[in-house]
Design an enzyme around this catalytic site. Structure first.
Site, PDB file in Angstrom:
ATOM      1  N   THR A  33      30.151 -92.418   7.988  1.00 14.23           N
ATOM      2  CA  THR A  33      29.525 -93.279   6.770  1.00 14.23           C
ATOM      3  C   THR A  33      28.303 -92.419   6.002  1.00 14.23           C
ATOM      4  OG1 THR A  33      29.578 -95.266   7.364  1.00 14.23           O
ATOM      5  CG2 THR A  33      27.584 -95.587   6.152  1.00 14.23           C
ATOM      6  N   THR A  36      27.909 -87.068   2.863  1.00 13.14           N
ATOM      7  CA  THR A  36      28.281 -86.374   2.877  1.00 13.14           C
ATOM      8  C   THR A  36      29.937 -87.093   2.677  1.00 13.14           C
ATOM      9  OG1 THR A  36      26.860 -85.493   3.414  1.00 13.14           O
ATOM     10  CG2 THR A  36      28.175 -84.424   4.078  1.00 13.14           C
ATOM     11  N   ASP A  90      32.430 -87.900  10.119  1.00 13.91           N
ATOM     12  CA  ASP A  90      31.105 -88.416   9.422  1.00 13.91           C
ATOM     13  C   ASP A  90      30.092 -87.402   9.954  1.00 13.91           C
ATOM     14  OD1 ASP A  90      29.769 -91.135   9.169  1.00 13.91           O
ATOM     15  OD2 ASP A  90      29.928 -91.919  11.712  1.00 13.91           O
ATOM     16  N   GLY A  91      28.921 -87.995   8.560  1.00 13.33           N
ATOM     17  CA  GLY A  91      28.499 -87.352   8.767  1.00 13.33           C
ATOM     18  C   GLY A  91      26.881 -87.473   9.680  1.00 13.33           C
ATOM     19  N   GLY A 104      22.697 -92.584  11.872  1.00 17.41           N
ATOM     20  CA  GLY A 104      22.161 -94.130  12.259  1.00 17.41           C
ATOM     21  C   GLY A 104      21.442 -93.676  10.401  1.00 17.41           C
ATOM     22  N   GLY A 105      21.228 -93.277   9.621  1.00 18.49           N
ATOM     23  CA  GLY A 105      20.567 -92.685   8.362  1.00 18.49           C
ATOM     24  C   GLY A 105      20.535 -94.304   7.518  1.00 18.49           C
ATOM     25  N   GLY A 106      22.342 -94.573   7.313  1.00 21.76           N
ATOM     26  CA  GLY A 106      22.912 -95.465   6.995  1.00 21.76           C
ATOM     27  C   GLY A 106      23.158 -96.741   8.034  1.00 21.76           C
ATOM     28  N   GLU A 112      30.402 -96.411  13.617  1.00 23.64           N
ATOM     29  CA  GLU A 112      30.428 -95.303  13.416  1.00 23.64           C
ATOM     30  C   GLU A 112      30.484 -94.551  15.346  1.00 23.64           C
ATOM     31  OE1 GLU A 112      27.838 -93.620   9.933  1.00 23.64           O
ATOM     32  OE2 GLU A 112      26.570 -93.546  12.164  1.00 23.64           O
ATOM     33  N   LYS A 130      20.347 -80.436   8.365  1.00 25.29           N
ATOM     34  CA  LYS A 130      20.120 -81.378   9.406  1.00 25.29           C
ATOM     35  C   LYS A 130      20.140 -80.559  10.878  1.00 25.29           C
ATOM     36  CE  LYS A 130      21.905 -84.858   6.983  1.00 25.29           C
ATOM     37  NZ  LYS A 130      22.411 -85.428   6.705  1.00 25.29           N
TER      38      LYS A 130
HETATM   39  C1  5RP Z   1      24.788 -93.261   8.599  1.00 26.30           C
HETATM   40  C2  5RP Z   1      25.387 -92.418   9.345  1.00 26.30           C
HETATM   41  C3  5RP Z   1      25.154 -91.076   8.114  1.00 26.30           C
HETATM   42  O1  5RP Z   1      26.588 -90.414   8.542  1.00 26.30           O
HETATM   43  C4  5RP Z   1      23.942 -90.103   7.906  1.00 26.30           C
HETATM   44  O2  5RP Z   1      23.039 -90.687   7.825  1.00 26.30           O
HETATM   45  C5  5RP Z   1      24.376 -88.934   7.779  1.00 26.30           C
HETATM   46  O3  5RP Z   1      23.959 -89.412   5.730  1.00 26.30           O
HETATM   47  P1  5RP Z   1      24.203 -88.333   4.967  1.00 26.30           P
HETATM   48  O4  5RP Z   1      25.720 -87.418   4.405  1.00 26.30           O
HETATM   49  O5  5RP Z   1      23.882 -89.004   3.522  1.00 26.30           O
HETATM   50  O6  5RP Z   1      22.925 -87.848   5.024  1.00 26.30           O
HETATM   51  O7  5RP Z   1      24.999 -91.748   9.936  1.00 26.30           O
HETATM   52  O8  5RP Z   1      24.473 -94.452   9.703  1.00 26.30           O
END
Ligand code: 5RP
Length: 236
Positions: A33, A36, A90-91, A104-106, A112, A130
């Site tokens: 999610t 990225t 995954d990001g 968990g930003g999303g 995940e 990051k």
């Molecule tokens: C979602 C996440 C994302 O992978 C994380 O927040 C990175 O997001 P982005 O690629 O938009 O910076 O953990 O729960």
């Protein structure tokens, strides 16, 4: 007038493409999610549509990933229907030198973690911003909590030395609601000295479903960078 190039977007695109290139035909792929991973899903879909990749099944980690996978023509399956996941992409919000993560930003870290931890190979896609020396230095730690337990969980987190705040929606009144119907508390810790211990301690508080510390889960970290205007991807 020439359009400005956004270097962060370029880093995300390049690293997403590099991760999608790792996927082989006949595999089950965890679909992460975030912005990225969205590029990785897009390029994976393009490889499938061109016929370069066949017999791919995706397992989405969120409603967002499911919608994107459908948009880009990636066939989906569920954890009930398969007995393994070959690769997950995954990001992350932070990556430390030991390849431990904050995610968990999303607000999708619970699903995940299930999917990423099951994968034989978990590939993390991030831009260079990051990378941190110590987890928690730039990003608050997300904790998914069952709604009725918000108040006692916040008190328990304060006793652990954290400063919790309920995540509020943007262009939505009230708190963020996760894909599971729960809420998210973002916690500031002055210093996360032992991520493995904190991950367990937080998950042990009654009412906590999952926290965003991913310790010992990542296999490969792909980092997108732009140097002298040139995008590149390196592995750590
Ligand atoms: C979602 C996440 C994302 O992978 C994380 O927040 C990175 O997001 P982005 O690629 O938009 O910076 O953990 O729960």
């Amino acid at each position: 007038m020439s359009a400005e190039i956004d270097p962060v977007k370029v880093m995300k695109q390049e690293v997403g493409k590099a991760a999608a290139a790792l996927v082989k035909s006949g595999t089950i792929v965890g679909l992460g999610t975030g912005s990225t991973t969205a590029y990785a899903i897009e390029y994976l879909g393009k490889r499938i549509q061109s016929g370069e990749l066949t017999d791919i099944k995706g397992i989405p980690t969120s409603f967002q990933a499911e919608v994107l996978a459908k948009q880009y023509g990636i066939p989906l399956t569920t954890l009930d229907a398969v007995d393994h996941i070959d690769i997950a992409i995954d990001g992350a919000d932070e990556v430390d030198p030991q390849k431990n993560l904050i995610k968990g930003g999303g607000a999708a870290h619970t699903r995940e973690k299930i999917v990423d931890a099951l994968a034989e190979q978990f590939v993390v896609v991030v831009d260079g911003n990051k990378l941190v020396d110590r987890l928690g230095s730039t990003f608050l730690l997300p904790v998914e909590v069952i709604p009725m337990a918000i108040a006692p969980v916040m008190r328990a987190i304060e006793k652990l030395g954290g400063k919790p705040e309920l995540r509020m929606g943007i262009r939505k009144a009230g708190p963020v609601i996760t894909d599971q119907g729960n809420m998210v508390i973002d916690v500031k810790f002055d210093s996360i000295d032992n991520p493995a211990e904190l991950e367990k301690t937080l998950n042990n508080i009654p009412g906590v479903l999952e926290n965003g510390l991913f310790v010992g889960v990542a296999d490969v970290i792909l980092v997108g960078e732009v140097k002298d205007g040139q995008p590149s991807v390196r592995e750590i």
